[in-house]
Motif scaffolding. Structure first.
Motif, mmCIF file in Angstrom:
data_model
loop_
_atom_site.group_PDB
_atom_site.id
_atom_site.type_symbol
_atom_site.label_atom_id
_atom_site.label_comp_id
_atom_site.label_asym_id
_atom_site.label_seq_id
_atom_site.Cartn_x
_atom_site.Cartn_y
_atom_site.Cartn_z
ATOM 1 N N THR A 166 -68.344 21.013 -15.439
ATOM 2 C CA THR A 166 -67.536 20.547 -16.562
ATOM 3 C C THR A 166 -68.172 19.340 -17.262
ATOM 4 O OG1 THR A 166 -66.199 19.213 -15.038
ATOM 5 C CG2 THR A 166 -65.358 21.380 -15.606
ATOM 6 N N MET A 169 -70.411 20.454 -20.086
ATOM 7 C CA MET A 169 -69.658 20.824 -21.283
ATOM 8 C C MET A 169 -69.130 19.595 -22.002
ATOM 9 S SD MET A 169 -67.672 24.314 -20.102
ATOM 10 C CE MET A 169 -67.039 23.680 -18.532
ATOM 11 N N GLN A 172 -71.752 17.999 -24.207
ATOM 12 C CA GLN A 172 -72.008 18.757 -25.437
ATOM 13 C C GLN A 172 -71.136 18.287 -26.582
ATOM 14 O OE1 GLN A 172 -71.511 22.827 -24.170
ATOM 15 N NE2 GLN A 172 -73.519 22.917 -23.179
ATOM 16 N N GLN A 247 -62.590 18.037 -17.135
ATOM 17 C CA GLN A 247 -63.416 17.930 -18.330
ATOM 18 C C GLN A 247 -62.857 16.901 -19.317
ATOM 19 O OE1 GLN A 247 -64.642 21.661 -20.061
ATOM 20 N NE2 GLN A 247 -65.120 20.721 -22.025
ATOM 21 N N ARG A 281 -60.268 18.096 -24.519
ATOM 22 C CA ARG A 281 -61.688 18.390 -24.335
ATOM 23 C C ARG A 281 -62.487 18.316 -25.631
ATOM 24 N NH1 ARG A 281 -61.315 23.666 -20.299
ATOM 25 N NH2 ARG A 281 -60.238 22.604 -18.560
#
Length: 296
Positions: A166, A169, A172, A247, A281
Motif C-alpha cells: 500500500t 500506491m 504514486q 494506505q 487515498r
C-alpha cells in the motif's frame, strides 16, 4: 452438496447497510480517547472529572502551552478560561462552530484516531494562517533540497507485506504533483524515508497508546522517519470494524515527510483525524495546492 438458501437482495442490502453503519466511524470503548465522550456538554465554569485528561490531550497537540499543575490540583478538572480558549481554537481550526463548548461535533472529532504530529507547533497555529482552513507547512518550511530529485524509501525488516504494497500506491499520489520521484528497492538503513511499526514507548519520546488514539507520527525533512502504531487494527482493503486504512494513513504521513503540516479541510489527506472504515487515498485539491507550493 448442501443447498445454500437464497437471500432476498433487499434483506441482504439492509444487512450490509446496518453492518457498515456500525463499522464506519464507531469508536471502541477501549480507545485511549474514549474518556472524552462523557465530557460532552461541558463548558466554562463547570467542574467535571476527566477535564484534566482533556487538557493533556490539547497540550499534546499544541492547543495549550503549559499545565503548571497535576491531576490532584483543585483546578485540574475545572473548565477554565484557558481550556475554553483551547477548545475555541480547536473548533476554529477544523471549521466547527467556535463556541468553546464541548458539543457533539467537537467531541466526535476529538475521539477519532489521529496523527501524532501537533496541529500547533511552538505556539504557531499554522492551520489558521489564512482566513479559512487551509494546508500548512511544518514551521521553518523544511523540505528536500533542490538537487534531491529521487527519494528512496523502505520499511523495516519483517514488516507485513500489506504495508509495503500500500505504501507504493500512496507514493504514486504524491509523485504526480511534485518534481520528486520515489524508489522502493532500497535497504532500510540507507533509505531516505524509513517506515517502522512500533508499540508503546519506542525511544523517540512519542509513545504510542494502543488501538485508537495516536496511530502514526513522522519527522520533518530531511530526517525522513515515520512510525506506525503496531497495535492498531490495520486494514488494507474495504470496511473493517475498528479498522484503520493503511494506505490512507501512509499517504498522510508521506505529506509530513515531504514538509506539509496539517490541514483544516476535512476532505484533505492532511486532515489530522480519520474515522474507522474511512478512506482518504486520493489527494484533495488542498493537498495538491500545498505540495505544489512547497515544491513548485
Amino acid at each position: 452438496m448442501a443447498m445454500v438458501p437464497k437471500v432476498s437482495p433487499l434483506v441482504l442490502y439492509a444487512f450490509l447497510f446496518l453492518s457498515l453503519k456500525v463499522a464506519i466511524g464507531e469508536i471502541p470503548s477501549s480507545s485511549p480517547f474514549s474518556f472524552i465522550k462523557p465530557l460532552q456538554g461541558s463548558k466554562k465554569g463547570d467542574e467535571v472529572k476527566g477535564l484534566y485528561n482533556l487538557k493533556k490531550y490539547l497540550k499534546r497537540f499544541g492547543y495549550i502551552d503549559d499545565l503548571p499543575y497535576n491531576s490532584t490540583s483543585p483546578e485540574a478538572n475545572y473548565f477554565s478560561d484557558q481550556l475554553e480558549s483551547a477548545v475555541r481554537t480547536y473548533q476554529t481550526n477544523f471549521n466547527l462552530s467556535p463556541t468553546g463548548v464541548l458539543d457533539f461535533d467537537t467531541v466526535s472529532l476529538m475521539m477519532k484516531p489521529r496523527c501524532g504530529v501537533p496541529d500547533i507547533i511552538n505556539g504557531t497555529n499554522w492551520i489558521r494562517r489564512r482566513l479559512v482552513p487551509h494546508y500548512s507547512f511544518i514551521p521553518g518550511n523544511p523540505k528536500w533540497p533542490d538537487d534531491k530529485d529521487v527519494l528512496s524509501y523502505a520499511w523495516a525488516y519483517g514488516t507485513p507485506y500489506e504495508f509495503v504494497r500500500t505504501t507504493k500506491m500512496a507514493f504514486q499520489q504524491w509523485s504526480g504533483w511534485t518534481r520528486l520521484s520515489f524508489n522502493d528497492g532500497t535497504d532500510y538503513r540507507s533509505a531516505d524515508l524509513k517506515f517502522h511499526l512500533f508499540a508503546g514507548e519506542h525511544g523517540d519520546g512519542q509513545a504510542f497508546d494502543g488501538p485508537g488514539g495516536i496511530i502514526a507520527h513522522s519527522f520533518e525533512p530531511t530526517e525522513g522517519i515515520c512510525h506506525f502504531d503496531s497495535e492498531e487494527e490495520w486494514a488494507e482493503v474495504g470496511v473493517y470494524p475498528y479498522g484503520v486504512d493503511i494506505q490512507s494513513v501512509v499517504t498522510h504521513e508521506i505529506g509530513h515527510l515531504l514538509g506539509l503540516g496539517h490541514s483544516g479541510v476535512p476532505t484533505a489527506v492532511m486532515f489530522p483525524a480519520i474515522g474507522y472504515g474511512e478512506t482518504k487515498r486520493l489527494l484533495d485539491n488542498d493537498d495538491i495546492q500545498g505540495i505544489r507550493a512547497l515544491y513548485p
